[in-house]
Design a protein around this motif. Structure first.
Motif, short mmCIF file in Angstrom:
data_model
loop_
_atom_site.label_atom_id
_atom_site.label_comp_id
_atom_site.label_asym_id
_atom_site.label_seq_id
_atom_site.Cartn_x
_atom_site.Cartn_y
_atom_site.Cartn_z
N THR A 136 -7.21 -1.11 10.43
CA THR A 136 -6.71 -0.26 9.35
C THR A 136 -6.36 -1.11 8.14
OG1 THR A 136 -5.13 1.50 8.80
CG2 THR A 136 -4.28 -0.31 10.12
N ILE A 137 -6.48 -0.51 6.95
CA ILE A 137 -6.23 -1.23 5.70
C ILE A 137 -4.97 -0.71 5.03
CG2 ILE A 137 -7.11 -1.65 3.36
CD1 ILE A 137 -9.90 -1.75 4.55
N LEU A 138 -4.12 -1.64 4.62
CA LEU A 138 -2.91 -1.34 3.86
C LEU A 138 -3.15 -1.87 2.45
CD1 LEU A 138 0.18 -0.39 4.39
CD2 LEU A 138 0.66 -2.82 4.23
N PHE A 139 -3.35 -0.95 1.51
CA PHE A 139 -3.75 -1.32 0.15
C PHE A 139 -2.58 -1.14 -0.81
CE2 PHE A 139 -5.55 0.21 -3.98
CZ PHE A 139 -6.12 -0.98 -4.40
N GLU A 140 -2.23 -2.21 -1.51
CA GLU A 140 -1.18 -2.14 -2.52
C GLU A 140 -1.85 -2.20 -3.89
OE1 GLU A 140 3.19 -4.12 -3.37
OE2 GLU A 140 1.55 -5.47 -2.85
N GLY A 141 -2.01 -1.04 -4.51
CA GLY A 141 -2.69 -0.96 -5.79
C GLY A 141 -2.94 0.48 -6.16
N LYS A 142 -3.73 0.68 -7.20
CA LYS A 142 -4.06 2.01 -7.69
C LYS A 142 -5.58 2.14 -7.81
CE LYS A 142 0.26 3.31 -8.58
NZ LYS A 142 0.92 4.45 -7.91
N PRO A 143 -6.10 3.38 -7.82
CA PRO A 143 -7.55 3.54 -7.95
C PRO A 143 -8.10 3.08 -9.30
CG PRO A 143 -6.44 5.67 -7.98
CD PRO A 143 -5.42 4.66 -7.59
N VAL A 144 -7.26 3.09 -10.32
CA VAL A 144 -7.66 2.55 -11.63
C VAL A 144 -6.55 1.61 -12.12
CG1 VAL A 144 -9.04 4.57 -12.25
CG2 VAL A 144 -6.64 4.50 -12.90
N GLY A 145 -6.95 0.61 -12.90
CA GLY A 145 -5.95 -0.28 -13.50
C GLY A 145 -5.55 -1.46 -12.66
N THR A 146 -6.13 -1.62 -11.47
CA THR A 146 -5.79 -2.80 -10.64
C THR A 146 -7.06 -3.48 -10.10
OG1 THR A 146 -5.50 -1.43 -8.62
CG2 THR A 146 -3.55 -1.85 -9.93
#
Length: 642
Positions: A313-323
């Protein structure tokens, strides 16, 4: 795309057989699914007065971690932490994650946490949040994750309701262009709350260090070192299948949060079953739910379901745009070999707005990517078709709620991929007898819009009650339609059994005696080539009762007069739905007010438009947007400037 009534039995044979097997023999169906879970002691009844798998004992952490290591899967990646905010990636094998979870369970144990105690987790998207959740499960403690950065007042209400012995937090959260200090918010919440936790464990992040209070605050790293030095790695504590695993608060209509309870046994059985049968994922494959651990999607499909199933599983710290840009999702999929992505339609609307022609997709190798799942907001056909064209994979809208804990309607990719009908989240999932009824709780004909309800009993994994509020549980969900669970969503079921969720029941507007769905109007507006996303609300009108008003966010790079787009939008609705909609006003706005999970705050917009008293919702992503909406409405002669 399939049309209503056009599908024969052969097109849905496997699905129909599976659904019929559940409906005709529900206990045998779930007893069979339960064989995929390790039980300390077996159930004496599959479903009884106390809930699912009555009499059984189990441990969720064991099933998520220990048993995979024991079975030889210890060297497989369990969790991949990908922080676009920090530009770092870290992998944790099942053995490594188990070691950290067992050690933090030792930390909790040193602070007196035992079975049944509550622990609030107020964390950003970091691996320590997952570790804390699973460590609570290991000890039989009940975790309550509160979205990181939630306002102090809202956190205080949750502290008073859950009465946690301990709070786990971090010094800060990271957002594009800003760092959010968590500790001052936590300190203020504890000052506001009548209940006081005995201790707080604080993970210090390099971006911002928190000031610690002697005797109450303890450093995460130092506590882990102490537990490790003492050899504290407690074994899994058996709990009843019907004991709570967690409490997750969802906003109530009165402003008082509702603590949705999730049990251990039924939750494990349902989530494990869903990974294969709904999402078509096998053990060992990479699954990514681009959500937050503070929401139900994060609980179910970042943490529990993939690990129960033996996935990565993936734990993503960010946003769909701007990162850094609108290609970040494609980068994550390519870097980690993601098979299926699960996110909200609002994320894809944001990507589409920034990169309307999907030009960034070609920069990445998406050869392992097979499926995109959307949920959380209605998946409008325009967004789904854009994603299909951009990615070249099936795009599956599906429908569920915090209360259900897992999908109630979907295209069951692991049973049998069904023809996609744009605008529909698919067919009822085995376990859910979904019906559409009128105000007298009588079923309506196919194609007729009404209230969407689910016949009782609810499937395993659904909420058995609200935390210490059985009366509120009954009044919120069971009282209005006796024998059914009220979803508070409105829609219809077509001749093939496909569900269409058009809006919340509050968003069915009454225009001169005609009951109309704002979702149907939004579907039309979203089809305009210049519109990135939209919302429609019903505004009070002295003559017609209510009239619809549309709000349009325009794609990046569109240089046409906005007034022309507004006129075209009005014409589209009048053409597709007809004059009965009385749709005369479309307003271009810079952005729409949303919760942090991406739901558009239509109710608040309506109050502003009607000039009613309103308060800023606790879950709002950016309160300044409400001022912008008020100014646009005032310019159109609606509402009052805020």
């Amino acid at each position: 795309m399939a049309e209503a009534g056009a599908l024969g039995e052969a097109a849905m044979g496997l699905y129909r057989d599976t659904y019929a097997k559940w409906k005709n023999h529900p206990h045998e169906f779930w007893a069979d699914a339960a064989r995929d879970i390790d039980w300390v002691t077996p159930a004496t009844a599959i479903h009884g007065a106390e809930g699912w798998f009555t009499g059984a004992t189990c441990n969720t952490c064991w099933n998520a971690l220990d048993r995979h290591v024991a079975a030889g899967r210890g060297d497989q990646n369990a969790l991949i932490y990908d922080s676009a905010m920090m530009g770092k990636v870290k992998h944790f094998t099942y053995s490594e994650l188990l070691d950290k979870v067992a050690t933090f369970a030792g930390v909790l144990q040193r602070h007196g946490i035992v079975k049944g105690d509550r622990v609030i987790i107020y964390m950003p998207m970091v691996p320590q949040a997952v570790v804390a959740m699973l460590a609570c499960a290991r000890l039989g403690a009940i975790h309550s994750v509160v979205f990181g950065g939630f306002a102090a007042k809202e956190l205080a209400t949750r502290i008073d309701d859950a009465r946690p012995k301990l709070i786990v937090t971090a010094s800060c959260g990271l957002e594009p262009g800003r760092t959010i200090a968590y500790k001052p918010l936590l300190d203020a919440a504890i000052d506001l709350s009548a209940w006081k936790p005995s201790a707080c464990v604080v993970m210090q992040r390099a971006a911002l260090k928190a000031n610690m209070i002697d005797g109450r605050d303890f450093d995460w790293s130092m506590e882990m070192e102490k537990a490790r030095a003492a050899g504290l790695k407690p074994a899994c504590v058996p709990v009843a299948a019907t004991d709570p695993l967690y409490v997750l608060y969802t906003s109530g209509t009165t402003g008082v949060p509702k603590g949705v309870v999730r049990d251990n046994g039924g939750h494990m059985v349902a989530l494990k079953w869903s990974m294969q049968h709904i999402y078509g994922i096998n053990p060992g494959e990479v699954f990514w739910a681009a959500s937050d651990v503070g929401w139900v999607v994060g609980h179910s499909y970042i943490v529990y379901a993939p690990l129960l199933h033996g996935c990565t599983t993936i734990l993503f710290e960010g946003k769909p745009v701007g990162t850094p840009d609108a290609g970040t999702f494609w980068r994550v999929i390519a870097d980690h070999g993601v098979k299926a992505l699960f996110t909200a339609p609002t994320a894809f609307r944001a990507i589409k707005k920034e990169d309307p022609k999907a030009e960034l997709v070609k920069d990445y190798d998406l050869s392992k990517f097979e499926m995109l799942f959307l949920a959380g907001e209605r998946g409008d056909p325009d967004t789904i078709q854009w994603a299909e064209k951009a990615l070249g994979v099936p795009v599956i809208d599906h429908w569920w709620q915090t209360e259900s804990g897992w999908p109630m309607a979907s295209n069951p990719m692991g049973i049998e991929p069904l023809p996609v009908k744009y605008g529909s989240p698919g067919v009822p999932v085995p376990g859910f007898d979904i019906q559409v009824v009128d105000e007298a709780a009588k079923p309506v004909a196919a194609g007729v819009t009404g209230a969407i309800v689910v016949k009782l009993p609810l499937a395993p994994g659904c909420l058995p009650t609200l935390w210490e509020n059985e009366t509120g549980f009954h009044s919120s969900y069971l009282a209005d339609y006796p024998g059914y669970y009220k979803t508070a969503d409105a829609g219809f079921i077509d001749e093939d059994g496909y569900l269409y969720v058009m809006s919340r029941t509050d968003d069915i507007i009454n225009v001169a005696g005609h009951r109309l769905s704002t979702g149907g109007m939004e579907e039309v507006l979203a089809g305009h080539p210049d519109v990135a996303e939209c919302a429609v609300i019903g505004v009070a009108d002295a003559l017609k009762g209510q009239v619809p008003v549309g709000f349009l966010v325009i794609n990046k790079g569109v240089n046409r007069p906005m007034a022309d787009i507004e006129k075209e939008a009005v014409a589209l609705v009048r053409d597709k739905i007809g004059p009965v909609a009385a749709f005369k006003t479309a307003l271009v706005v810079q952005r729409l007010p949303k919760t942090r999970s991406g739901k558009i705050l239509r109710g608040t917009m309506r109050k502003i438009a009607d000039g009613e008293a309103w308060t800023t919702p606790a879950t709002i992503d950016d309160p300044a947007i409400l001022t912008e909406i008020g100014e646009v409405l005032a310019g159109a002669g609606l509402g009052k400037k805020v």
